[in-house]
Structure formats: C-alpha cells, structure tokens
Design an enzyme around this catalytic site. Structure first.
Site, short mmCIF file in Angstrom:
data_model
loop_
_atom_site.label_atom_id
_atom_site.label_comp_id
_atom_site.label_asym_id
_atom_site.label_seq_id
_atom_site.Cartn_x
_atom_site.Cartn_y
_atom_site.Cartn_z
N GLU A 171 0.83 -1.21 0.00
CA GLU A 171 0.00 0.00 0.00
C GLU A 171 0.87 1.26 0.00
O GLU A 171 0.53 2.25 -0.65
CB GLU A 171 -0.96 0.00 1.20
CG GLU A 171 -1.91 -1.19 1.27
CD GLU A 171 -2.67 -1.45 -0.01
OE1 GLU A 171 -2.94 -0.50 -0.77
OE2 GLU A 171 -3.00 -2.62 -0.27
N HIS B 110 1.81 2.33 -3.34
CA HIS B 110 0.78 3.07 -4.08
C HIS B 110 0.91 4.58 -3.84
O HIS B 110 0.61 5.38 -4.73
CB HIS B 110 -0.63 2.63 -3.66
CG HIS B 110 -1.09 1.37 -4.35
ND1 HIS B 110 -1.18 1.26 -5.71
CD2 HIS B 110 -1.52 0.18 -3.85
CE1 HIS B 110 -1.63 0.04 -6.02
NE2 HIS B 110 -1.84 -0.63 -4.91
#
Ligand code: ZN
Length: 185
Positions: free
Chosen positions: A151, A154
């Site tokens: 994550e 990202h």
C-alpha cells in the site's frame, strides 16, 4: 472470480492499471479529523471489504492523499490472511526494516486478474497517524508487513508489478487459484 454485481453504498470506483493517478506521488494529509476525510476512510473500508481486498490506498480511488487501509482477514482472494480490524494508516513512514526479504504472492484491486511473487522486507518498523489524529509506532511482520509495503508503494506511484524480479514470477488469477490455493487446502 468475476465481479459482476451492483456497487454497495459507499463503495468507490477502483482505478485500474494505466490510469495515471496510480503513477502519482500522493500528498500529505492535513485535516484528519475533518468530516470529509473521515467519510473517505469509511468509504475506503467499505470498498476494500466489498472487493475482497486486504488493503486499499487512496490513490486507487483517485484520491491523491497519503492514506491507506489495512484490512487483513481471510477472504476469497486471500484465504490464509490473519484477521484484524480495518485500520486507517495516514502519512505513513517506514522507519527501519529487517535485512531479509521474503517472496510472497500479491494481487492488486487495480491490477485485476494477475498475481505476482513479490520480495518484501519481513519485518518493518513504521510510524503513521491513525484516524483519531494520534501518532502510532508499530512493528509489523510477515503478511501484514507485506500489505503495508504494497500500500505504501501506491503512495509513491508504484504497483507490485514494478517489484517483481522476473516476468516468470507472474501468474493469472485463475492459474493462481488452481496451483497455489488448491495445493494449500
Ligand atoms: Zn494494490
């Protein structure tokens, strides 16, 4: 596994690979306690659960904030995931990490149909602000450390495909379900 269903209330559209928002550097979040941000957090949690994810980052729903959700629990896409309550991770920092990296299978809601064997640090020490606006420091290991690193990428405009060492470490979702999940069960 085809997702042909009505969106549920609060569920957000997930940007797919090729959309430029996934390649941008996300920006620090300021107004954590603001109603608007709290609503985004709630909607991200709804979305990650509805799509059988274990994590989702704000850029994946076209919001350019340094914010993601970790929502590890066993589900159709990750039957062996450890169970934990969904948690908002805001303005995260990676403080330190173990020397050793381990390869594990990852998928991504923005890269449907593909799994990849991705090397990640096994243990990481992280700092972030929670949704109440409090600073937290934590040591994460194994699968949850993997979600965090996926994550976090990202927020830097990276996807797991960028971390795969060889294209032979890629598999279609169907093949993954056949080879990996069925072998384990
Ligand atoms: Zn992802």
């Amino acid at each position: 596994m085809k997702i042909n269903r009505e969106k549920i209330m609060g569920e957000l559209e997930v940007a797919q690979l090729g959309n430029n928002i996934l390649r941008c550097q996300a920006q620090p979040v300021n107004n954590i306690l603001h109603k608007k941000l709290q609503q985004i957090i709630d909607n991200l949690i709804v979305t990650v659960i509805a799509t059988n994810g274990v994590g989702i980052a704000a850029p994946q729903v076209s919001i350019n904030d340094r914010l993601f959700i970790i929502a590890s629990r066993p589900n159709l896409r990750y039957p062996k995931a450890p169970k934990m309550d969904p948690k908002a991770i805001i303005n995260p920092r990676l403080i330190s990490h173990s020397e050793d990296r381990v390869k594990g299978w990852e998928g991504c809601l923005s890269v449907p149909g593909i799994r990849g064997l991705v090397p990640r640090y096994r243990v990481i020490n992280v700092e972030y602000t929670n949704r109440e606006g409090k600073l937290e420091r934590q040591e994460l290991t194994d699968f949850v450390a993997r979600i965090f690193q996926h994550e976090y990428d990202h927020l830097e405009g990276l996807v797991f495909l960028d971390r795969v060492e060889s294209t032979t470490d890629l598999m279609t979702e169907d093949e993954y379900q056949k080879q990996i999940i069925q072998l384990r069960n």
